[in-house]
Design an enzyme around this catalytic site. Structure first.
Site, short mmCIF file in Angstrom:
data_model
loop_
_atom_site.label_atom_id
_atom_site.label_comp_id
_atom_site.label_asym_id
_atom_site.label_seq_id
_atom_site.Cartn_x
_atom_site.Cartn_y
_atom_site.Cartn_z
N HIS A 1 0.85 -1.19 0.00
CA HIS A 1 0.00 0.00 0.00
C HIS A 1 0.89 1.24 0.00
CE1 HIS A 1 1.04 -0.88 4.19
NE2 HIS A 1 0.84 0.41 4.46
N GLU B 1 -1.64 -4.21 18.71
CA GLU B 1 -0.76 -3.04 18.77
C GLU B 1 -1.58 -1.86 19.25
OE1 GLU B 1 -0.56 -1.82 14.11
OE2 GLU B 1 0.48 -3.65 14.66
N ASN B 2 -0.89 -0.79 19.61
CA ASN B 2 -1.59 0.43 19.99
C ASN B 2 -1.85 1.25 18.73
OD1 ASN B 2 1.34 0.50 20.25
ND2 ASN B 2 1.14 2.67 20.71
N ALA B 3 -2.95 2.00 18.73
CA ALA B 3 -3.31 2.77 17.54
C ALA B 3 -2.57 4.10 17.48
CB ALA B 3 -4.82 3.00 17.51
N ASP C 1 1.02 9.02 9.25
CA ASP C 1 1.93 8.88 8.11
C ASP C 1 2.79 10.15 7.98
OD1 ASP C 1 0.97 6.41 7.51
OD2 ASP C 1 -0.29 7.03 5.83
N GLU D 1 -3.91 -2.87 6.27
CA GLU D 1 -5.00 -3.52 7.00
C GLU D 1 -5.99 -4.18 6.05
OE1 GLU D 1 -4.95 -0.55 10.87
OE2 GLU D 1 -6.18 0.02 9.15
N LYS E 1 -3.48 -7.90 9.44
CA LYS E 1 -3.88 -6.85 10.39
C LYS E 1 -5.33 -6.46 10.15
CE LYS E 1 -0.93 -3.55 11.34
NZ LYS E 1 -0.18 -2.26 11.34
N THR F 1 -5.69 -3.69 16.39
CA THR F 1 -5.17 -2.41 16.91
C THR F 1 -5.97 -1.93 18.12
OG1 THR F 1 -6.55 -1.15 15.41
CG2 THR F 1 -4.37 -1.72 14.63
N ARG G 1 5.57 3.66 18.14
CA ARG G 1 6.69 3.10 17.44
C ARG G 1 7.96 3.72 17.97
NH1 ARG G 1 6.18 2.81 12.01
NH2 ARG G 1 3.95 3.24 11.87
N HIS H 1 -13.48 1.69 16.19
CA HIS H 1 -14.19 1.71 17.48
C HIS H 1 -15.30 2.74 17.53
CE1 HIS H 1 -11.81 5.31 18.45
NE2 HIS H 1 -10.83 4.68 17.84
#
Length: 488
Positions: free
Chosen positions: A91, A378-380, A99, A184, A293, A340, A418, A298
């Protein structure tokens, strides 16, 4: 006792910066990366995750792959004694939350889109999204004679051939197969690049000519040639009640609405299934875990229509489990699911978004555990505080530590988002080190936890009818403790 305690150990990986490789496919940050890896090793981390960008490696011309920059990074990771999770990132980087660099998909692929824009996901108003090829071209030989799936398979084959030494040495332990925007398995239903803002419901993205034709054929086969794609589901930033589709007693509850939602979500499941089958063939016999992924959508979880999940391709309602179906497909490939938003608390969310990240995580993890999968999270968003870490710890072992053996449920691994200068600031780094130790059940780093077996061939394809059977009845999630028993 140590053996029993070890059964509670959850591996911790840390994502490397998005721009560890430059947009010119060179590795210029050797000293900086080496220092970061040293810090991660000192913190007890098990490994790192890295995006392996298709747009960089096969960026120049079709079938010509340049792995030299990635080989340099992998070598440093190996020297640091860390394991590596590699994302097959087919992607674009750029256009999503967090990003910081722009790495498009290969230019020669985008050039095909100049004369045929339908190779890209398209919304109802005709806007195309160049982040990822539409799953409508999975089997269309439009790319110098290759189909999209062949492009992805060839990319993975080249990775296996060129990284064979790292695979054989047990450095690369996890191959996460990118299946959509942001890597994802979803449709690009909420693109910031096209003006979406939280908590808009997003849009159904299936209006390229290939998916339009597919829907038309499916509707005819179902005896409803008069059915067309939706025209009543609103636009990116609507709230559910502003649309006819998501409103109370809306179209989503009619026969046509259910037919559309089943078709839309099934296309995504089949897309993942086909690409995982290719990945399985490529990495057969390698000691790697295949993974995908799934995005943590949410917002609007707390209303009956689950609008934002539906537009992303997750057909999840109060009486239908849209994640169990994905998990069931993954059993064919013995693949793991990475989810996530493991750090989020409901109390941190704005009330108007009708958001429920905690319940969502509980539902998705329960669905995966019921299917016998290895699960990761993972954390978002970037977080450095104890509250976030304690939420992750609770989700990693929802029923706590078991001093006598494996806990009732536990994550197979967690990837922290990260590496950054902020993470290594004194207080943040100290807290992070404590977090890693708690994830490891207060044990020292152990390289031999959860050894990976050689990959076996995927089982027979599971008919979609059988996959759909697990959607209902929707079972209650497993009980999760309110708080972790090993807080930071």
């Amino acid at each position: 006792m140590a053996g029993n305690a070890l059964a509670n150990y959850v591996q911790v990986y840390v994502m490397l910066p998005l721009d560890v490789i430059t947009v010119d496919n060179t590795f210029e940050k050797e000293d900086e990366t080496r220092a970061q890896l040293k810090k991660l090793t000192e913190a007890g981390a098990d490994g790192v995750m890295i995006d392996v960008w298709w747009g960089l490696v096969e960026g120049k011309e079709p079938g010509v792959y340049d792995w030299s920059a990635y080989r340099q990074v992998f070598k440093l990771v190996q020297e640091a004694g860390l394991k590596l999770q590699a994302i097959m990132s087919c992607h674009q980087c750029g256009g999503n939350v967090g990003d910081v660099v722009n790495i498009p998909i290969p230019q020669w692929v985008r050039d095909v889109g100049k004369s045929n824009p339908d190779i890209f996901y398209t919304n109802r108003s005709g806007l195309t999204n160049i982040e990822y090829l539409t799953l409508g071209v999975d089997d269309q030989p439009l790319f110098h004679g290759r189909t999209a799936i062949q492009l992805y398979a060839d990319y993975m084959k080249s990775f296996r051939e060129n990284m064979a030494d790292f695979l054989d040495a047990g450095v690369v332990v996890d191959i996460e197969v990118g299946l959509g925007p942001a890597g994802e398995m979803r449709y690009p239903s909420y693109p910031q690049s096209q003006g979406w803002v939280f908590p808009g419901v997003g849009e159904f993205i299936c209006y390229d000519k290939y998916l339009q034709a597919d829907f038309k054929a499916a509707a005819e086969e179902a005896g409803h040639p008069e059915w067309d794609l939706l025209d009543d589901a609103g636009t990116y930033n609507d709230t559910p009640e502003k649309t006819q589709f998501f409103a109370d007693n809306g179209t989503y509850q009619t026969d046509k609405g259910k037919f559309f939602l089943t078709w839309y979500s099934n296309k995504l499941i089949k897309h993942g299934d086909k690409i995982l089958d290719e990945a399985n063939k490529v990495f057969l016999g390698c000691k790697v875990q295949l993974a995908i992924k799934v995005s943590g959508i949410h917002w609007w979880y707390n209303v009956p229509n689950h609008a934002a999940e539906l537009t992303a391709g997750y057909y999840n309602l109060d009486d239908r489990d849209g994640y169990r179906t994905i998990a069931h497909m993954l059993t064919r490939h013995r693949a793991s699911m990475n989810f996530t938003c493991a750090e989020m608390r409901d109390s941190e969310q704005s009330s108007e978004a009708k958001s429920a990240p905690e319940e969502l995580v509980q539902q998705v993890l329960s669905a995966g555990w019921r299917e016998g999968l290895n699960l990761a999270c993972e954390n978002a968003l970037n977080r450095y505080d104890a509250t976030a870490y304690n939420t992750i710890l609770r989700n990693a072992r929802p029923q706590g530590i078991n001093k006598n053996g494996p806990p009732e449920h536990k994550l197979h691994g967690f990837t922290y988002l990260r590496v950054s200068d902020e993470l290594f600031q004194e207080q943040n780094y100290t807290t992070f080190k404590t977090f890693v130790r708690r994830m490891h059940a207060n044990l020292d780093y152990n390289p031999n936890v959860d050894p990976v077996a050689p990959l076996e061939r995927s089982k027979a394809e599971i008919p979609i009818e059988e996959i759909l059977e697990v959607a209902q009845p929707k079972l209650e999630p497993f009980p999760f403790d309110k708080d972790t028993d090993l807080p930071v």
